[in-house]
Write a protein that holds these residues in place. Structure first.
Motif, PDB file in Angstrom:
ATOM      1  N   VAL A 140       0.822  -1.203   0.000  1.00 54.04           N
ATOM      2  CA  VAL A 140       0.000   0.000   0.000  1.00 54.04           C
ATOM      3  C   VAL A 140       0.862   1.263   0.000  1.00 54.04           C
ATOM      4  O   VAL A 140       0.551   2.245  -0.663  1.00 54.04           O
ATOM      5  CB  VAL A 140      -0.944   0.000   1.227  1.00 54.04           C
ATOM      6  N   ASP A 141       1.979   1.230   0.734  1.00 58.67           N
ATOM      7  CA  ASP A 141       2.800   2.424   0.872  1.00 58.67           C
ATOM      8  C   ASP A 141       4.228   2.023   1.239  1.00 58.67           C
ATOM      9  O   ASP A 141       4.460   0.945   1.806  1.00 58.67           O
ATOM     10  CB  ASP A 141       2.216   3.322   1.969  1.00 58.67           C
ATOM     11  N   ALA A 142       5.184   2.894   0.912  1.00 59.22           N
ATOM     12  CA  ALA A 142       6.578   2.712   1.315  1.00 59.22           C
ATOM     13  C   ALA A 142       7.157   4.084   1.621  1.00 59.22           C
ATOM     14  O   ALA A 142       7.078   4.991   0.786  1.00 59.22           O
ATOM     15  CB  ALA A 142       7.382   2.024   0.221  1.00 59.22           C
ATOM     16  N   HIS A 143       7.701   4.249   2.810  1.00 59.96           N
ATOM     17  CA  HIS A 143       8.318   5.525   3.155  1.00 59.96           C
ATOM     18  C   HIS A 143       9.627   5.280   3.892  1.00 59.96           C
ATOM     19  O   HIS A 143       9.885   4.174   4.380  1.00 59.96           O
ATOM     20  CB  HIS A 143       7.387   6.409   3.991  1.00 59.96           C
ATOM     21  N   TYR A 144      10.466   6.299   3.946  1.00 56.79           N
ATOM     22  CA  TYR A 144      11.746   6.156   4.628  1.00 56.79           C
ATOM     23  C   TYR A 144      11.807   7.122   5.808  1.00 56.79           C
ATOM     24  O   TYR A 144      11.118   8.157   5.841  1.00 56.79           O
ATOM     25  CB  TYR A 144      12.918   6.377   3.670  1.00 56.79           C
ATOM     26  N   ILE A 145      12.644   6.769   6.774  1.00 53.68           N
ATOM     27  CA  ILE A 145      12.798   7.563   7.990  1.00 53.68           C
ATOM     28  C   ILE A 145      14.210   8.139   8.012  1.00 53.68           C
ATOM     29  O   ILE A 145      15.179   7.447   7.664  1.00 53.68           O
ATOM     30  CB  ILE A 145      12.539   6.700   9.237  1.00 53.68           C
TER      31      ILE A 145
END
Length: 275
Positions: A161-166
């Motif tokens: 659904v989603d991919a994000h980085y920190i």
């Protein structure tokens, strides 16, 4: 007189045969072809009666950031009353829609939060040939994995659904799909349409499992793999060089907790970080 009687008998026999043929639905169908769309509906009803699986058209809608778009409403704008399409239809937790199989083109107004978002035309040339055209959609919006399935398969999809980085010591979050990433990636969080599996056949998921089912090109190493409760997986890079464009691929070996294989997904990002 005998010849005349024979002619009368022959005429009666011919009229009787023609009448039976006309009333025969098979022959009548040949003599009086109807519209193709009505034939499709009739064939669909016949298929249901014979136990043939119901066909559906499915696809996934992603926004320009690569995020699956949930709860969009597809409202049919086709005015031909001969169609069996009902509406509206709604994208699920994986951004997927499911529509009844119809030969030809189907027109939809796609609504977001109750307002018109864009228009979508889906064209079916055959069960193996399905295409789409959008109008008014934001640049970069995608209609993916568009194909025909059996109705029994509609609950078999497991989606990213989603991919994000920190970055910045965990204080900042951004989409991995961003055009250019200028910050050091501390970790990457993947969010799925349902909970991913927590263990493999050999026990807890390991870095070896990670390298088998999540690949990156050019080559880089990820470690500190964690699977938190809920619908997420988190990985952290060990060796990833800046100033390169990467393709990160999630493979079908990633399973949901219920055993569904992930729909493959490749994310491209431009890593412009230079320490």
């Amino acid at each position: 007189m005998k010849v005349q009687n024979r002619k009368i008998h022959f005429l009666i026999l011919f009229l009787s045969i023609f009448s039976n043929c006309y009333l025969n639905p098979v022959v009548n169908g040949l003599l009086n072809p109807v519209e193709e769309e009505n034939n499709n509906v009739s064939l669909g009803l016949l298929g249901a009666a014979l136990g043939t699986p119901t066909l559906l058209i499915t696809g996934q809608i992603r926004d320009p950031n690569g995020v699956a778009m949930v709860d969009l409403v597809l409202e049919s704008s086709t005015t031909n009353n001969t169609r069996s399409t009902l509406s509206p239809y709604r994208t699920d937790a994986g951004g997927r829609f499911y529509l009844p199989y119809q030969f030809g083109s189907q027109n939809f107004t796609v609504l977001k939060d109750g307002s018109s978002f864009f228009t979508l035309v889906i064209t079916v040339s055959s069960p193996s040939e399905v295409s789409s055209v959008t109008s008014g959609a934001p640049p970069g919006l995608e209609i993916l994995s568009l194909r025909t399935i059996n109705g029994s398969e509609s609950n078999n999809f497991f989606e990213l659904v989603d991919a994000h980085y920190i970055y910045q010591s965990g204080s900042m979050v951004a989409r991995l799909h961003s055009a250019v990433i200028n910050n050091y990636i501390e970790s990457i969080v993947f969010t799925f349409s349902e909970a991913p599996i927590q263990t493999s056949a050999s026990g807890p998921l390991t870095e070896a499992w990670l390298s088998q089912y999540i690949s990156i090109s050019p080559s880089a190493i990820f470690q500190n793999f964690t699977s938190a409760p809920g619908n997420t997986l988190t990985i952290a890079p060990s060796t990833i060089a800046g100033l390169q464009v990467y393709d990160l691929t999630l493979k079908p070996g990633i399973l949901s907790a219920t055993g569904k294989a992930l729909t493959p997904r490749t994310i491209r990002f431009n890593y412009a970080y230079a320490p």
